[in-house]
Structures are given as structure tokens and as C-alpha cells.
Write an enzyme that holds these catalytic residues in place. Sequence first.
Site, mmCIF file in Angstrom:
data_model
loop_
_atom_site.group_PDB
_atom_site.id
_atom_site.type_symbol
_atom_site.label_atom_id
_atom_site.label_comp_id
_atom_site.label_asym_id
_atom_site.label_seq_id
_atom_site.Cartn_x
_atom_site.Cartn_y
_atom_site.Cartn_z
ATOM 1 N N CYS A 165 0.814 -1.226 0.000
ATOM 2 C CA CYS A 165 0.000 0.000 0.000
ATOM 3 C C CYS A 165 0.841 1.268 0.000
ATOM 4 C CB CYS A 165 -0.935 0.004 1.207
ATOM 5 S SG CYS A 165 -1.890 -1.514 1.362
ATOM 6 N N HIS A 306 -2.928 8.097 5.794
ATOM 7 C CA HIS A 306 -3.145 6.779 5.192
ATOM 8 C C HIS A 306 -4.591 6.369 5.479
ATOM 9 C CE1 HIS A 306 -2.021 3.062 3.341
ATOM 10 N NE2 HIS A 306 -2.273 2.349 4.422
ATOM 11 N N GLU A 317 -1.840 5.267 13.480
ATOM 12 C CA GLU A 317 -1.404 6.419 12.687
ATOM 13 C C GLU A 317 -1.545 7.718 13.470
ATOM 14 O OE1 GLU A 317 -1.763 8.300 8.192
ATOM 15 O OE2 GLU A 317 -3.330 6.926 8.888
ATOM 16 N N LYS A 338 -9.427 8.508 1.540
ATOM 17 C CA LYS A 338 -9.916 7.147 1.290
ATOM 18 C C LYS A 338 -11.381 7.002 1.686
ATOM 19 C CE LYS A 338 -5.566 4.529 1.693
ATOM 20 N NZ LYS A 338 -4.601 5.604 1.948
ATOM 21 N N HIS A 343 -9.574 2.476 -0.841
ATOM 22 C CA HIS A 343 -8.127 2.264 -0.761
ATOM 23 C C HIS A 343 -7.632 1.730 -2.102
ATOM 24 C CE1 HIS A 343 -4.194 1.403 0.466
ATOM 25 N NE2 HIS A 343 -4.402 0.755 1.597
ATOM 26 N N PHE A 404 1.434 -3.246 3.939
ATOM 27 C CA PHE A 404 1.617 -4.581 4.518
ATOM 28 C C PHE A 404 3.106 -4.938 4.488
ATOM 29 C CE2 PHE A 404 -2.724 -6.907 3.831
ATOM 30 C CZ PHE A 404 -3.319 -6.030 4.720
#
Length: 418
Positions: A165, A306, A317, A338, A343, A404
Amino acid sequence: MRRVVVTGLGAVTPLGNSVDETWKNIKAGKSGIEKITLFDASEYKVQVAGEVKNFDIADFGVDSKEGRKMARFTQFLVAASAQAIKDSGYDKEKLAGEKVGMMIGNGIGGFDVIEAAFKKYFEPGAGVTRIPPLSAPEFIPNEGAANVSMLYGIEGPCWTLATACASGTDALGNALDMVRSGRVDICLSGGTEATITGFGIGCFMVLKALSSHYNDDPHKASRPFDKNRDGFVMGEGSAVLVLEELEHAKKRGAKIYAEFAGYGASSDSYHITAPLPDGTGGAKAITRALEDAGLKPEEIQYYNAHGTGTHANDSGETKMVKLAFGEHAKNLKISSTKSMTGHMIGAAGAIEALFCIKAINDGFFPPTINLDEPDVEGGCDLDYVPNVGQNGTINAAASASLGFGGHNGCVIFKKYEE
């Protein structure tokens, strides 16, 4: 150090097939999340996604016959690149002879092609002879950038980077270094992804990463930092920026959207899917980006999060932002776009960088929609610009992506000044 500026923008997203349409819908707080139409998801627990709509590769100068030889992620990248190149004032002829390269982020590749080939392969009595002959060159991740290179005669480095990502963000950061170093004067950079297939959604669904509680109300499904969030929503699309060495851009009279000021990266070295709960890994990426840009935390007005809408990401975050920005975190305007696009995986960092640039240009803080009840008890207690965007001066903006495997990247853009 050579200064790098942004001279062209292109985008294909769940909110529109151009930068202007996408940004207009971002400013309006519109959701691009709908019921899945790309496959029959009626038996799935997850039935919503951010699909690109009304897309035809022929609208971007590619013959339909040639377009059929491209995976969906490649088509998106070709379309976004065509827009960005045109927007920059270049074309194939003007790029000839220039030191041009590409650096593209892609997390997964051509899931649509792989899935179709597997179905042929496993048909009773079929086997290997039924695999479509172009399957391999269509699904491998580098083919998106390769096709753009062939279409526009780009003969410099043409690379594809995969950090899940964070791919789009890390691609931009590496492209920044390519221009700074003098390896190229112009670099097309961004990301692309198209994983809304039965297998793609299924993989993330069984991982319990996707939102499944809002199948009957898709626009509400992506809700970062909200108490009632239940996972991220898959999106797709592409975004491309034309990066150019400043003096090179000035010499040809190019319009300059913003200066690409800095990039930082880090690795959590912690878990294959979960971020470090204390936020220290991502904070290092932000701090390194600030150092690279020569900026203090308090000089950043906007942070594009994010912000996936998973419990682990949003709380971690927020801690990350507090660590990196210190007391200034309370003054930052933060939003997760997002909530509107879903995403976009390998393209997420690229489109969110583009939103930072548009935010600077327009003096507008995009909203985080569906933020009806912030998860204060879960640690989400900053200003996420809930539901309605705000006007204000933005001299510098940062965007971070967390992938990830613990890949963290952060890019910083600032208002261009001589």
C-alpha cells in the site's frame, strides 16, 4: 541539490476519469463507493468497492484492439499518464531526446488477467493449452510502465516498485531522487492498481480487512477514524505526476503546480500485516521526510492520512502523527480521502500526493467523510476535518502511506517560490 517541481497531473479514480472531475468530487465530499459490478459479489460478505466508472481506454488515444492486450491496471496507468503528459505541455515528439524516466508503484499486478487465465486452466479437460497466450506479459506488474514507455518513446529508466500500500508513495520518493541526482530531467511517477475481482476481494475479505457492515449503504462504508469503522474499502485507479528539474521546467516556460520538497521511508520490522501499534515506524518516515525537505513540523499545514478505516491503522497512525509532529499535531488539518475513493492500494499514495498538491493550489483542506463519531476512546482525537472540507492557507502538505509488511513512506510538497 537540484530542485524538483511538479508540472503535470493525471488521474483515473472512483470519483472521475480526470483530475478535475476527481478533485471536484473530493471538494464536494462525494463518495465513489458503490455496489460491486465488476463481478457477482452477491454471495460475498463484502459487496462494495470504489470502482472506476464509465472508463474506455479509447478515450485516451489507445486503439481498442491494443487496449484489449492490456490488463486493467495497465489501462488505468496509460490513461493517467496520457493526461499528465498532455497537462505538462509535452507529447511524444517533445519528449524525444529528453532525459526522461518512469518510476511507478504497483502492489499486485493484473489480478483480472490471472483470474481469467486460471479459470481457463482449471476448466475440465482444458489444462495448459487454454491459457491465453498473452497472460504473462499482461499480468506482471512492470507491464503498466512498459506500455507507457512504448507509447511515448520513453527510453530512460522505466521501473516498477512494489511496497504494497506504500508503493505509490515510495515510487514518487525514488523518482524524486532520480531527478535530483541528474539521472533524468523529467520523470513520470505515480501508481496504479486494479484488484476488484472475485479473487482479489476474496483474499482481503478472508483476511477480515474489508468493511462488510455497509453493503446496503455503500457511501457509508469507508469511515476512517470513526467509532463505527469496520475495515477498509477496496478502490482502484491510477494517478501520475510529471516531475521535472526546476531549471529545466523554467527554461521551457512550464506551469508549476508545486515543489516536491522531501521524502522519507522506514520499515516497521514488526508484522506482515499490522503496523507498529505505538506508531514509531511511520513516525520515522515522516521525520525523515521533514529533514529531507528542510522543514520544521510546524511548517506543515495539511496531512493526508493513510487513514484506511481499520482499527489498527487509525489509532496507530494518530500516535504516529503525534510522535512526528509533536505539539503541532493538534494544529494540523488531517484528512483521509480514502473515505471517498476507497483504498487504491498501489495507487493510493500517488492519488493522495496529487490531492496534497491540489489542496495547496486551492487553499482547501479535503474532508474525511462519514466521520460521525470520532473514536476518541480508541485514540483518534485529532482534527480530521470531519465531513465538510475547509478553506485555508496551505504552504506545505505531507502524505504518508503504510504498507503490509511494515513499509512506510512519506512525501512532502510545498508551494512553489523562486
